[in-house]
Scaffold this active site. Structure first.
Site, PDB file in Angstrom:
ATOM      1  N   CYS A  10      17.913  72.525  32.283  1.00 26.34           N
ATOM      2  CA  CYS A  10      16.839  73.263  32.929  1.00 26.34           C
ATOM      3  C   CYS A  10      17.111  74.732  33.141  1.00 26.34           C
ATOM      4  O   CYS A  10      18.191  75.259  32.884  1.00 26.34           O
ATOM      5  CB  CYS A  10      16.493  72.654  34.264  1.00 26.34           C
ATOM      6  SG  CYS A  10      17.764  72.882  35.462  1.00 26.34           S
TER       7      CYS A  10
ATOM      8  N   GLY B  72      13.948  74.518  28.838  1.00 24.55           N
ATOM      9  CA  GLY B  72      13.404  73.204  29.156  1.00 24.55           C
ATOM     10  C   GLY B  72      11.928  73.186  28.864  1.00 24.55           C
ATOM     11  O   GLY B  72      11.159  73.850  29.545  1.00 24.55           O
TER      12      GLY B  72
ATOM     13  N   ASN C  33      19.869  73.494  38.365  1.00 20.45           N
ATOM     14  CA  ASN C  33      20.336  73.571  36.983  1.00 20.45           C
ATOM     15  C   ASN C  33      21.808  73.192  36.978  1.00 20.45           C
ATOM     16  O   ASN C  33      22.616  73.861  37.609  1.00 20.45           O
ATOM     17  CB  ASN C  33      20.147  74.987  36.427  1.00 20.45           C
ATOM     18  CG  ASN C  33      20.662  75.106  34.993  1.00 20.45           C
ATOM     19  OD1 ASN C  33      20.840  74.107  34.300  1.00 20.45           O
ATOM     20  ND2 ASN C  33      20.891  76.339  34.561  1.00 20.45           N
ATOM     21  N   GLY C  34      22.095  72.117  36.248  1.00 28.38           N
ATOM     22  CA  GLY C  34      23.480  71.677  36.188  1.00 28.38           C
ATOM     23  C   GLY C  34      23.607  70.181  36.357  1.00 28.38           C
ATOM     24  O   GLY C  34      22.629  69.455  36.226  1.00 28.38           O
TER      25      GLY C  34
ATOM     26  N   CYS D  81      30.108  78.181  31.070  1.00 27.92           N
ATOM     27  CA  CYS D  81      29.798  77.374  29.879  1.00 27.92           C
ATOM     28  C   CYS D  81      29.647  78.279  28.669  1.00 27.92           C
ATOM     29  O   CYS D  81      28.689  79.044  28.561  1.00 27.92           O
ATOM     30  CB  CYS D  81      28.516  76.584  30.113  1.00 27.92           C
ATOM     31  SG  CYS D  81      27.919  75.769  28.622  1.00 27.92           S
TER      32      CYS D  81
ATOM     33  N   TYR E 255      24.428  79.132  22.214  1.00 30.94           N
ATOM     34  CA  TYR E 255      23.128  78.604  21.819  1.00 30.94           C
ATOM     35  C   TYR E 255      22.005  78.724  22.843  1.00 30.94           C
ATOM     36  O   TYR E 255      20.886  79.068  22.500  1.00 30.94           O
ATOM     37  CB  TYR E 255      23.281  77.138  21.412  1.00 30.94           C
ATOM     38  CG  TYR E 255      21.982  76.455  21.146  1.00 30.94           C
ATOM     39  CD1 TYR E 255      21.209  76.787  20.021  1.00 30.94           C
ATOM     40  CD2 TYR E 255      21.483  75.483  22.009  1.00 30.94           C
ATOM     41  CE1 TYR E 255      20.001  76.158  19.771  1.00 30.94           C
ATOM     42  CE2 TYR E 255      20.269  74.857  21.758  1.00 30.94           C
ATOM     43  CZ  TYR E 255      19.537  75.199  20.652  1.00 30.94           C
ATOM     44  OH  TYR E 255      18.340  74.597  20.408  1.00 30.94           O
TER      45      TYR E 255
ATOM     46  N   SER F 123      18.233  80.061  15.751  1.00 31.77           N
ATOM     47  CA  SER F 123      19.511  79.800  16.422  1.00 31.77           C
ATOM     48  C   SER F 123      20.704  80.524  15.789  1.00 31.77           C
ATOM     49  O   SER F 123      21.658  80.868  16.474  1.00 31.77           O
ATOM     50  CB  SER F 123      19.793  78.293  16.469  1.00 31.77           C
ATOM     51  OG  SER F 123      19.659  77.732  15.180  1.00 31.77           O
TER      52      SER F 123
ATOM     53  N   ASP G 119      24.652  78.921  11.315  1.00 36.67           N
ATOM     54  CA  ASP G 119      23.948  78.302  12.445  1.00 36.67           C
ATOM     55  C   ASP G 119      24.893  78.250  13.639  1.00 36.67           C
ATOM     56  O   ASP G 119      26.050  78.662  13.547  1.00 36.67           O
ATOM     57  CB  ASP G 119      23.449  76.898  12.068  1.00 36.67           C
ATOM     58  CG  ASP G 119      22.253  76.479  12.928  1.00 36.67           C
ATOM     59  OD1 ASP G 119      21.897  77.216  13.859  1.00 36.67           O
ATOM     60  OD2 ASP G 119      21.680  75.410  12.644  1.00 36.67           O
ATOM     61  N   ASP G 120      24.398  77.760  14.767  1.00 35.36           N
ATOM     62  CA  ASP G 120      25.198  77.783  15.991  1.00 35.36           C
ATOM     63  C   ASP G 120      26.207  76.645  16.077  1.00 35.36           C
ATOM     64  O   ASP G 120      27.354  76.843  16.451  1.00 35.36           O
ATOM     65  CB  ASP G 120      24.288  77.775  17.220  1.00 35.36           C
ATOM     66  CG  ASP G 120      23.481  76.500  17.311  1.00 35.36           C
ATOM     67  OD1 ASP G 120      22.781  76.171  16.335  1.00 35.36           O
ATOM     68  OD2 ASP G 120      23.560  75.806  18.335  1.00 35.36           O
TER      69      ASP G 120
ATOM     70  N   CYS H  17      29.509  66.454  27.794  1.00 33.76           N
ATOM     71  CA  CYS H  17      29.525  67.462  28.856  1.00 33.76           C
ATOM     72  C   CYS H  17      29.071  66.814  30.159  1.00 33.76           C
ATOM     73  O   CYS H  17      28.141  66.019  30.176  1.00 33.76           O
ATOM     74  CB  CYS H  17      28.580  68.600  28.489  1.00 33.76           C
ATOM     75  SG  CYS H  17      28.391  69.834  29.798  1.00 33.76           S
TER      76      CYS H  17
ATOM     77  N   CYS I 256      34.520  77.464  29.903  1.00 30.11           N
ATOM     78  CA  CYS I 256      34.752  76.034  29.706  1.00 30.11           C
ATOM     79  C   CYS I 256      34.550  75.712  28.234  1.00 30.11           C
ATOM     80  O   CYS I 256      33.518  76.029  27.658  1.00 30.11           O
ATOM     81  CB  CYS I 256      33.769  75.229  30.568  1.00 30.11           C
ATOM     82  SG  CYS I 256      33.880  73.446  30.305  1.00 30.11           S
TER      83      CYS I 256
ATOM     84  N   CYS J 135      33.735  70.590  25.719  1.00 32.06           N
ATOM     85  CA  CYS J 135      33.054  69.789  24.699  1.00 32.06           C
ATOM     86  C   CYS J 135      33.774  69.872  23.358  1.00 32.06           C
ATOM     87  O   CYS J 135      33.580  69.037  22.489  1.00 32.06           O
ATOM     88  CB  CYS J 135      31.579  70.160  24.573  1.00 32.06           C
ATOM     89  SG  CYS J 135      31.253  71.894  24.309  1.00 32.06           S
TER      90      CYS J 135
END
Lengths: 488, 488, 488, 488
Positions: free
Chosen positions: D8, D36, D110-111, D244, D250, D307, D369-370, D406, D456, D459
């Site tokens: 979000c 979102g 958000n999170g 993050c 992205y 992207s 791409d990402d 994640c 971080c 992932c």
């Protein structure tokens, strides 16, 4: 044309075979549409999850989009509702669905909890958060917070703590739970056919599914329906039966049975009682009261459709007067059309009701309706009839004068707004332009009942069957309250 | 519950002062909603241009979004319609609006042109293109192709060429034009109040605007309303008056006046005539015919709401039998709700009509409705009543047997589909499970009229007042046609 | 960000096998959405009837509800369009569908008929009625009124009478007809795969269906596709090829081929030509013109996304300057969102385009876009960049100055509204706050073409390839017209 | 074209003057739409009450209907979100609004809370009921149940108990509360202009309101904004900063600043690092690796729009290769259009992305791409390019291989579904038909950061900065995890 509003209608289904529950719930909710036109919702179990669909709008609008696909489910509940003071808040639309230590629970509630303030305070203090402004949410908090381990025990503990009116249908995990409060304020029926157990507020919702074998859920009864079958228990709380007489006067559909009687027939009985009042009365109030002739008041009985139709028929039969449709109702005048500006109230009435001049002209009209709340609609109606040529208009109401708020599920305006707290019938007649106005007295209404003590008349008498949180300001200041009742 | 469908209702307004025409058109069209529920539209002039809004849907859905802003206009017309064989094609929704050498014209039409085939062939040959499948478009082609220079002359030439039923409202440049065909098949009223001239199919559409002074547009009359005032002319075509008797039997609203009589009162008269038939009959058809007792047929008169209500009241009064609501109608069952699958026809009927068991149980029911088309709805209704405990059900129809198609504005199924082309009343009774079935004979229906020759009965008799394009296949093959009529 | 609007895009399909035509038409129309976002429609044959679905709205909104059911059809056409002066009138949405003496015809048209006035007058005089305000309807009138007996002959007669731009797809009975005008103003491609012949305005609409073998419909070509196969003819009318250069400058999608060239590559070529102009110029107009350094004008090339992206890339490569995204475009800013009030124009621009400050800050920006119409958007953009820290902003347009209206399918404002009719580039630079403004001169634009005479440059030069109905008031009064072109 | 989803975006406003809060919230939420797209909602205070509007759908659809009327309010918050495993449940749409003993609270989050399981168990045991399936509801329960008396104290106690990622905006009574977790996982900015304090996930949401003075909300900071002004505090919980990195790779908009850097510039830096990798590599994996020529891999750099656009530009600049748009994106391909059946995946890709053949043909394409998640979209893209004539396609990803879920706000599929848990780059290249595939190694990604330890990378590495509830089944079984990372 009553200006009263109801809170809701409920339905629940348990099917032995997996079936399309949304489709099966659609029809009983559709049949209960008159009990709440502002929001609708269903909850049902599907693959171990509870799915909820709910929105503002009529049953056909909200639910029809969810019917087409086969949904294999065994249990579901549904709800229709009017908005209340809280307004059209989506968050208040039911069923409410929660997850808690007693499992997943979905709930649909018809009624009002009268000791809401005490319980809510306690829950607040303990740190509960409220996501709706409805008292129905309380029930779920209490169940979850109960120290009793099983859902059943927690439910019973909860039901013994809350007071007031509560006809409930619930989903708990894969079972259906049906509850009616010990006073039996709101109706609730249960029936079975084709491997489906169906509970609903009125019998018309069972009829539409072709279920003709049903019974009332008893006051204080809890019914659990699951794979294991149907299991019934009774709450220990003992309270006198106090069925809402207004369900019979106005709310329920004429083709329904409610509290064991057919609504249409019961209304005819009220109309007949009103006719007897008129016959026997030597002193009818209002301008036209002294009129002589074969009938002391009128030439013809005209109902306000559809709310006064059954009673008018009963009145006419008893009085030996012709019954005729002096007013037609435009059934397209639903909720969706544009409202004329406030300066055009007469137009609003004309969009709904038209006089049939041929029937009205030069006649002394006995206009029969269910009740009088603020009196504004009545004034417009009387004007409509007089403009159409009526010689006299005598308004007859099948209910006593409404003077007190309801704490058990009816949305009655404040005492300040109720016309009968400020005016007696002859003064009302003058205000609305009628030649006379007469209410059915409480004692007469009671006489139409087989067991008169089994009903609640609190909105007429202020004599509440349970402790209610009536604000101080509403308690006093209306001297008519005690005195005028006898006058009629 | 008639299965007949009407083509449309129309309304037109000319206002001396600039006003919000969409808002003013909304109310009469809303009052005419019963004449066409599948599409609605308006056209009005604004700043020298014609604006058209039209769509599939009910009046409130289609038009309410266009009402809010002030639109300064003097002239507008509107239309409601049922879809016909052509289907729900948006292109057929009216008003039709064109630009041509006679100026800008918008047209709304109630009725059917019976010599459509001849005229259409001619226009095709001459290179006209048709953008709708309605015969109303023909009128505009003819006006445009007329060699007469003025719009007025071209219109009159056109109206003298077309035959059939045509109540019209048109906008031509800044004027309103109102037309009724010389046979007067469809009703059309015109009234005036507050500087507004309003024309509409029924008086209920004038009533809603508070207009109580009005008159019928005369058969063959053309009325031009413009800045210069109101100007009336008569077409030279002479044709006998042939008002559609079905407007009175079924289509018009009970509170309307149509063809000079109040619809409700007229239906009561038909019901009374039917009661006399039953009384006088020594050989009632069907199983229950031999029943003895105070009334040869029934104990109670029950209407099919709302189509049979007025007639049932007339029947009951004439027969001296009680009138009661043995069936209630769910008025939420409009067009928007989901249709049960075809295998669930009974459910569809239950969504609309519920029996009131208390009224029905063990009674011999005289069930009164307006007409019988295919008989499918009647069969479901009889079953509903018998399931609810009726001892006998005697179906009484206020119209004669329908056997012929209509070419003047009613959407009657083919002769093949009409039950009365295959079965006499006793055979129908057997088919639908009733104890007897009786129609109002044509001669009786005529007797209820003050001037019986002024009406069209062609759908009962096949005796068309104008040449009609009846297909060869529909002309023969139903031997009941001439013979059975007398039997009843 | 061009403020120009196109009239439409078209597509047609003929399938050897019966197929779901609405589904097959959805994808090419979706790919052509950029050619018209205000209305969409399809027509297709089904069981001997022509079905039409059309409405205001985007392709996905209008058509997606019609895709789910299998519709067995062989032929269909579709259309997307912008509204024009006639406004958002539903009646103007295409395809237009008519019935006439040449059979059933449905038509979708891209372009404009330039001799519309003469033909319309003639049709008016002969009594034709017009139900739309589009010139496309003329084509159908002419076909129907032709004395030639066959549809083919009538069509050819019609196409020889009308002048202007017309790429057409039509359904006639069960066949598809594809037409391109002799001047070839608008693109039109035809291809075949999997037993389907598909025609569409741009190749991207064929690509989406996986069709990679296609060719341009030739100017003046008529293609009939039916059961019998594909049959091609050429109109006898000889006219010089005049392909609309604006299709390449702005309208077509970069991944499309149009007039035989890839649009993206062609735009890069225009950008490169513009870069050469800048390099060669010793007297760049505007404040920043005298700036010294490695490049006479700027440090970085920034496109106005997405209209200037391809050209900016070409400019940067040619100029040896870095290309970067100094502006990002919010692609959610479609048509559905609320428009800020007129007082908040800057907010409207910020909803669509955001500066990337890191890229912009302290840089001399060469801002590349396709064209300049009124200049209002450009002013807001320049402000946006300067607020974000740009040192200088030099606006470069890949098209010459637009000074004349188009009669062949582009909706250009009146001459009065075109900024280049009132201001030369340096004056424009001052008005919009830019440091300089430069257009691609007509002679340079021509030099980027392989066959420059095959294109129409009338909106820049006023030199129309056909007689056009230019109003007297638009012809004179803009002295810059002839003189200023050289100045730059 | 990343297949990752975010949870979000949030925004909050406190205005010194009463204003139309829904209108003011609309623009920042609109600017955050990319975070979102499945649901949107706002809550604001009005006349002492909290009003909530929320629904499934895009910002413009959900909110635009609530903007027109002046709503006098000072404080409001808003939310956009993707649906998660819980599905498109309306009940999960935020803001969540509750009443409790700490007052009225509305929350947008958000999170993800990573110790959700422990806290939820505790709350369950204590009898809390959960009306949503989101972890955001936990926060409100904890605040309400806190024994601390003031809202502020309870909030701080709560924030010290929960772990994970939480950027929050809240309304408490008439004040705005803004919170960012101590690790700073998600971005959050706060700015002020024209008497309004505005907080939002990204700076683009402040830019759209014309706010150019802003700062990051600091990790662990709580800001209270009320009538009394702005008051900031810091949580005592000390945690290392772990922003993050995927926000930069992205999620965030290129024109936003996030974690103190411009996103577009940061992505260009990643692209440049990737180019260096390619240059330096003597053993590029995959079939095309051995190709000779001026650049070891390709002729041209093509982004996957949008992207990969920024990174591709950085790659091209660094590699000295031309950058060009070999793929165009159809921006009409939003969420509303019909999805082709599953058998037509290629069609789905063609609806979004088209190759520009002129650019692609015979070229060795470096496709940037990402990131790569499942690989299905990449396979379709490679096929698209090869079908359009590409000689070779070398896929370059700006992120390392994603191998771990994640727990801090990104919806990554299970480890089983992640292609990089099963295949190394050369095996992936074979699977998707590319000539080579290369990821940006973690160490290189770190090198592009100014302070690499502040981010971080869990992932990619499985090295989570906090304890996470990783299921046992996800922990083992992917032997590539430790080994392959170095190979690249």
């Amino acid at each position: 044309m009553s200006e009263l509003r109801h809170f809701c209608g409920i339905a629940g289904i348990y099917s032995k075979q997996e079936t399309n529950l949304p489709y099966n719930l659609f029809f009983p909710l559709f049949a209960l549409q008159h009990r709440g036109q502002e929001a609708a919702g269903i909850a049902y179990r599907k693959e171990g999850q509870t799915v909820v669909y709910k929105d503002l709008g009529m049953v056909s609008t909200v639910l029809s989009r969810y019917l087409d696909q086969p949904k294999r489910s065994r249990v579901g509940i549904g709800h229709v509702r009017y908005s209340t003071k809280g307004g059209n808040r989506l968050e208040n639309v039911q069923p409410i669905h929660v997850t808690c230590n007693k499992g997943e629970i979905a709930l649909a509630h018809n009624g009002n909890i009268s000791n809401v303030d005490i319980i809510k305070k306690e829950l607040f203090d303990e740190g509960s958060i409220f996501q709706t402004s409805s008292d129905s949410e309380l029930i779920l908090h209490l169940i979850s917070r109960s120290r009793r381990e099983s859902f059943r025990d927690a439910l019973i503990e909860t039901l013994e703590r809350i007071e007031g009116a509560f006809s409930l249908v619930m989903i708990h995990d894969e079972s259906l739970v049906v509850v009616r409060d010990p006073s039996g304020f709101r109706p609730l029926y249960i029936g079975e056919a084709d491997g489906k157990v169906v509970a609903a507020s009125e019998t018309c919702a069972l009829d539409i599914l072709g279920i003709s074998t049903y019974r009332e859920v008893e006051p204080g009864e809890i019914i659990f329906v699951s794979e294991k079958g149907l299991h019934s228990e009774k709450l220990k709380t003992k309270r006198p039966l106090r069925q809402c007489v207004f369900e019979l006067i106005y709310f329920a559909r004429p083709d329904s049975s409610v509290f064991g009687v057919n609504v249409h027939t019961d209304r005819k009985r009220m109309g007949a009682a009103l006719a007897e009042e008129d016959k026997g009365s030597s002193a009818v109030t209002g301008a036209g009261a002294g009129a002589m002739g074969p009938h002391p008041v009128g030439d013809i009985v005209v109902p306000v459709p559809d709310s006064g139709t059954s009673a008018a028929l009963g009145y006419a039969e008893q009085a030996g007067l012709p019954f005729d449709f002096g007013l037609t109702r435009n059934h397209y005048a639903g909720r969706s059309f544009i409202l004329p500006t406030t300066g055009e109230r007469e137009l609003a009435v004309r969009m709904k009701l038209h006089p049939v001049r041929d029937v009205i002209r030069n006649k002394r009209i006995i206009l029969v309706d269910d009740s009088l709340v603020r009196g504004t609609t009545a004034r417009n109606l009387v004007k409509l009839l007089k403009d159409a040529g009526a010689a006299e208009v005598h308004l007859r109401l099948c209910s006593p004068e409404i003077r007190w708020p309801c704490f058990f599920g009816i949305d009655i305006p404040t005492r300040q707004e109720l016309i009968s707290n400020h005016h007696d019938p002859s003064s009302i007649a003058e205000l609305i332009g009628a030649d006379s106005v007469r209410f059915l007295p409480v004692h007469r209404l009671r006489e139409t009942r087989e067991a008169p003590d089994r009903f609640c008349y609190a909105c007429f008498t202020g004599d509440y069957p349970l402790t209610v949180p009536l604000p101080e300001s509403e308690r006093t200041g209306y001297p008519r309250d005690t005195a005028q009742q006898e006058l009629i």
